[in-house]
Scaffold this active site. Structure first.
Site, PDB file in Angstrom:
ATOM      1  N   SER A 216      34.349  23.694  39.375  1.00 55.20           N
ATOM      2  CA  SER A 216      34.683  25.117  39.454  1.00 55.20           C
ATOM      3  C   SER A 216      35.588  25.518  38.286  1.00 55.20           C
ATOM      4  O   SER A 216      35.376  26.557  37.644  1.00 55.20           O
ATOM      5  CB  SER A 216      35.380  25.411  40.786  1.00 55.20           C
ATOM      6  OG  SER A 216      35.768  26.752  40.844  1.00 55.20           O
TER       7      SER A 216
ATOM      8  N   TRP B 257      33.612  25.547  35.155  1.00 56.73           N
ATOM      9  CA  TRP B 257      32.683  26.687  35.135  1.00 56.73           C
ATOM     10  C   TRP B 257      33.409  27.944  34.659  1.00 56.73           C
ATOM     11  O   TRP B 257      32.868  28.738  33.891  1.00 56.73           O
ATOM     12  CB  TRP B 257      32.101  26.909  36.533  1.00 56.73           C
ATOM     13  CG  TRP B 257      31.256  28.150  36.636  1.00 56.73           C
ATOM     14  CD1 TRP B 257      29.970  28.290  36.252  1.00 56.73           C
ATOM     15  CD2 TRP B 257      31.667  29.425  37.142  1.00 56.73           C
ATOM     16  NE1 TRP B 257      29.540  29.578  36.482  1.00 56.73           N
ATOM     17  CE2 TRP B 257      30.565  30.298  37.025  1.00 56.73           C
ATOM     18  CE3 TRP B 257      32.857  29.926  37.671  1.00 56.73           C
ATOM     19  CZ2 TRP B 257      30.613  31.634  37.435  1.00 56.73           C
ATOM     20  CZ3 TRP B 257      32.902  31.248  38.070  1.00 56.73           C
ATOM     21  CH2 TRP B 257      31.794  32.082  37.957  1.00 56.73           C
ATOM     22  N   HIS B 258      34.667  28.101  35.109  1.00 50.03           N
ATOM     23  CA  HIS B 258      35.419  29.286  34.684  1.00 50.03           C
ATOM     24  C   HIS B 258      35.656  29.255  33.180  1.00 50.03           C
ATOM     25  O   HIS B 258      35.494  30.251  32.490  1.00 50.03           O
ATOM     26  CB  HIS B 258      36.767  29.361  35.410  1.00 50.03           C
ATOM     27  CG  HIS B 258      36.668  29.880  36.810  1.00 50.03           C
ATOM     28  ND1 HIS B 258      36.408  29.064  37.879  1.00 50.03           N
ATOM     29  CD2 HIS B 258      36.772  31.129  37.314  1.00 50.03           C
ATOM     30  CE1 HIS B 258      36.377  29.803  38.984  1.00 50.03           C
ATOM     31  NE2 HIS B 258      36.585  31.060  38.667  1.00 50.03           N
ATOM     32  N   GLU B 259      36.077  28.093  32.679  1.00 55.07           N
ATOM     33  CA  GLU B 259      36.397  27.999  31.242  1.00 55.07           C
ATOM     34  C   GLU B 259      36.574  26.535  30.885  1.00 55.07           C
ATOM     35  O   GLU B 259      37.149  25.775  31.668  1.00 55.07           O
ATOM     36  CB  GLU B 259      37.702  28.766  30.970  1.00 55.07           C
ATOM     37  CG  GLU B 259      38.019  28.957  29.504  1.00 55.07           C
ATOM     38  CD  GLU B 259      39.358  29.674  29.336  1.00 55.07           C
ATOM     39  OE1 GLU B 259      39.500  30.822  29.811  1.00 55.07           O
ATOM     40  OE2 GLU B 259      40.276  29.064  28.748  1.00 55.07           O
TER      41      GLU B 259
END
Lengths: 461, 343
Positions: free
Chosen positions: A310, A313-315
């Site tokens: 997660s 996935w954000h950065e």
């Protein structure tokens, strides 16, 4: 085009008029055209990337059923696209071509494409459906920028099914739009103006007291929630006008009593995606090696891996990995505790224990927003500032309207929580409903007049 | 009701959306009542002055004063426009007296000088004032500092945009709704800058004369070169002085009003000779500035009155190297009044 701007309102109105005027068999195609036009308002490059991704995923999907090789090829293709456009440019930095832009919402489109491929592989979705409907699944403009992350198995049947948009649906749609605008334009944008960015980026130079820094972090927690929950509510309302139901993404997450519950209430569609495509598969692999449910790697492995994914996935950054790792650790600790004996579900706790748990979860989640918001060095300085500087008149203080906006956010949460329904307002007596709507419309108008529409935080992911 | 066979069917009842209509009606009634209320003297007296928003704090109070004068006596004959040098240097009360003493019609003037107003901002404000008040004469008091972007404060905002032809809903509301203008005054209530702004406004209300003149009482000796540690920012901004092309376009925007029927005058705001030494090439730079303004004014047929070379201001007439004090302003205003009476 910003979703809270007049051009977007006019775009939706025009799309709706054509949608209901043309023969019904062309409605989905029209939505597809409108979605690509909407996407092209950024740059022509975005719809081109989306079209290529769509065609490739659909083609690979046809060979996916029962074929692990095709599935891996499809996932690799999507992840490769994401890596190329999202992760490579920041790493290449200076050598990235000028004007190179990450297509808005690409991360969301990739997750949906992967879920489609996996579902086809598992036989949960038919691979030979209408290609135009599949294109609309990935491009549908209300969810194009930042989700919700829909599943093909729930979204595609809606497109194929005949449906009716009646008074009740329109009422629900407008209620969702108004709630979304209040959360976004009034609360989130208001907080965004009041929360000084330098407090996070350069905490020591901001010359804020420890209490002010803590309040700033608190304000950011509400800013983020209302920005994203406002976005979701707005796009769900817009989508309902087209007769398509999008999944809810938030369910009063700051009232969660443990971290597992928090992730069932915060960005629900991403949590569900991670659960189905990361958490469960990792869990299955670990259980195959050692079937004991109390075996430590089986307990802490799945949440840690899911939350690290997660974060990534954000950065692709260290601070986002730390953010993910912290949330993974919180959930792992809960699972370790649960694995040692029977656990009483939170609903059976006393009111005082529930309140304590809510406060504890909220405090830790809020602290964890720090690495979500800023780099690790600034995080350390922020925490140092919070711990070491006491308030004195010379220090900058938080703007008082911050408290007013937080109170408004809490009031809306509390009303929805008490009514156990996000649209509880629709069940109010007529006079209260009219007063609330009048107040909301006035607040939205005053907050947006003379101010440029702001983009949504999650649009950047 | 039958289900459609394919696609989406819109099936709305004939009943109007009662809640929405009632809410809109409630908002409309509240706004109309509020608008009517703030337009009454009883309510207006109890409220802080209205605001037109935007980035320059002094536009709203000056407009309020000018509107008040216009309501009571009609639009002024003459409006002065310029930076703080104008705010501190031109006293309309003295000009009225002097013009009356000269045997003519006592000239009613208003000082619309704004702190840190550069030529670009003056172009915008001049257009607004000319269109709104139709003065018999618009006097632009200018100095070399008006052409250095670093020394200027912007004047833009929805209202100035609206008044100069760029439509926005916010601009239109500010222009037409007293309620919205009062809302803007209180919008930032509770914020840190709100109280600082209120304090500044209170000081403004206390010290500025009804005609917009804000006298200074201190005196500075200006016989030597301005000290670098005091005028550090000024020296830095003037280090590579040349008239900025955008600022010069602002001057031309002011001058262009003459073609639209507004009588204009450009007035050199006096500075002590020692002030000119702040310019990198001293007198040469200053003469080039005067020549440029004179040339632009002549092209539009606008008179340009130079003043520094006349040595009008006594030694004790300076508050600092850029601003006249009360004594200096009196002498200078008398001179301007006499020349205006002679026109």
């Amino acid at each position: 085009m910003t979703l809270t701007s007049w051009p977007f309102a006019l775009f939706v109105a025009a799309a709706l008029i054509v949608y209901y005027l043309i023969p019904r068999r062309f409605q989905n195609r029209w939505l597809l055209v409108a979605s690509y036009v909407f996407y092209a308002t950024w740059t022509w490059f975005f719809p081109v990337v989306l079209a290529v991704l769509t065609a490739a995923t659909y083609t690979v999907g046809r060979g996916c059923r029962g074929s692990r090789r095709w599935l891996l090829a499809g996932i690799g293709l999507n992840l490769g696209c994401l890596a190329l456009l999202k992760y490579a440019p920041p790493l290449l930095a200076a050598s990235a071509p000028a004007g190179f832009l990450l297509p808005v919402g690409l991360s969301f489109q990739v997750l949906q494409a992967i879920s489609y491929l996996v579902d086809v592989h598992r036989g949960q979705t038919a691979p030979d459906g209408n290609p135009w409907d599949f294109a609309l699944y990935l491009a549908y403009f209300p969810k194009l920028l930042a989700g919700p992350i829909e599943r093909a198995r729930t979204f595609l049947p809606q497109l194929a099914r005949p449906r009716v948009v009646d008074d009740a649906a329109v009422t629900r749609a407008f209620a969702l739009i108004v709630i979304g605008l209040v959360r976004k334009v009034v609360i989130a944008d208001g907080l965004s103006e009041l929360v000084p960015a330098h407090a996070f980026d350069d905490p020591l130079r901001s010359e804020m007291s420890g209490l002010s820094l803590a309040t700033t972090l608190l304000a950011f927690a509400f800013l983020l929630l209302n920005d994203f929950a406002g976005y979701t509510s707005l796009v769900r309302g817009v989508s309902l006008l087209f007769g398509i139901e999008l999944s809810p993404n938030f369910q009063l997450p700051y009232l969660a009593r443990n971290f597992t519950e928090f992730w069932n209430r915060w960005h629900i569609t991403l949590s569900a995606w991670l659960r189905d495509y990361v958490y469960f598969p990792v869990s299955r692999v670990l259980l195959r090696r050692n079937p004991s449910a109390r075996h430590l790697p089986n307990v802490i492995g799945p949440p840690m891996v899911a939350m690290l994914v997660s974060g990534l996935w954000h950065e692709a950054s260290l601070h986002m990995l730390v953010w993910g790792a912290l949330h993974g650790a919180y959930q792992a600790m809960e699972r370790v505790r649960a694995s040692r004996g029977p656990v009483v579900p939170p609903d059976k706790w006393s009111a005082a224990r529930q309140a304590r748990a809510r406060l504890f979860v909220f405090a830790l989640v809020t602290l964890t927003w720090l690495p979500f918001r800023t780099g690790l060095q600034s995080c350390a300085l922020f925490l140092w500032g919070m711990a070491h500087s006491v308030a004195h008149p010379g220090l900058a203080r938080v703007e008082y309207p911050v408290y007013l906006l937080i109170a408004l956010a809490l009031l809306i949460d509390w009303i929805q929580h008490r009514g156990r329904d996000e649209l509880v307002f629709l069940r109010w007596p007529s006079a209260a409903r009219i007063a609330a709507l009048a107040a909301a419309l006035l607040a939205i108008a005053l907050a947006s007049l003379g101010v440029a529409a702001r983009t949504f935080v999650y649009q950047e992911f | 009701m039958n289900e459609p066979r394919e696609g989406v069917a819109l099936r709305l009842g004939r009943r109007p959306p009662r809640t929405l209509l009632c809410a809109l009606a409630t908002v409309a009634i509240l706004l109309a009542a509020g608008e009517a209320a703030v337009r009454t003297d009883v309510v207006r007296r109890r409220l802080a002055g209205p605001s037109v928003g935007g980035s320059h704090q002094q536009i709203s109070p000056k407009l309020e004063m000018l509107d008040d004068i216009t309501r009571r006596k009609g639009a002024p004959d003459c409006i002065f426009l310029g930076s703080s040098m104008v705010v501190r240097g031109l006293d309309p009360a003295r000009i009225r007296v002097v013009t009356a003493e000269q045997g003519g019609h006592p000239l009613e003037c208003f000082n619309f000088g704004l702190f840190a107003l550069n030529a670009t901002g003056a172009g915008v404000i001049a257009e607004i004032l000319a269109a709104r008040y139709h003065p018999r004469l618009l006097v632009y008091g200018t100095s070399f500092r008006d052409y250095v972007p670093e020394l200027g404060a912007p004047v833009h905002g929805p209202w100035t945009d609206y008044r100069t032809g760029r439509f926005s809903l916010a601009g239109a509301l500010i222009d037409h709704s007293a309620l919205y203008r009062h809302y803007l005054t209180y919008r930032d209530f509770g914020r840190v800058h709100y109280w600082a702004d209120r304090k500044t406004r209170a000081e403004f209300d206390e010290r500025v004369t009804p005609e917009g003149f804000w006298p200074r009482h201190e005196t500075e000796k200006v016989d030597g070169r301005p000290r670098e540690h005091i005028y550090k920012e000024m020296y830095r901004a003037l280090a590579a002085f040349s008239m900025d092309s955008q600022e010069r376009a602002g001057l031309q925007r002011v001058l262009g009003l003459r073609r639209r029927g507004t009588p204009l005058l450009v007035l050199e705001m006096p500075v002590p000779p020692t002030c000119i030494t702040m310019l990198p090439r001293g007198d040469d730079d200053y003469r080039a500035f005067l020549r440029a303004v004179e040339g632009d004014a002549a092209r539009e047929g606008v008179p340009f009155w130079t003043t520094t070379a006349l040595d009008l201001v006594p030694a004790n007439g300076w508050a600092d190297f850029f601003h006249l004090n009360q004594e200096g302003a009196a002498v200078f205003s008398d001179w301007v009044g006499r020349r205006l009476a002679d026109r």
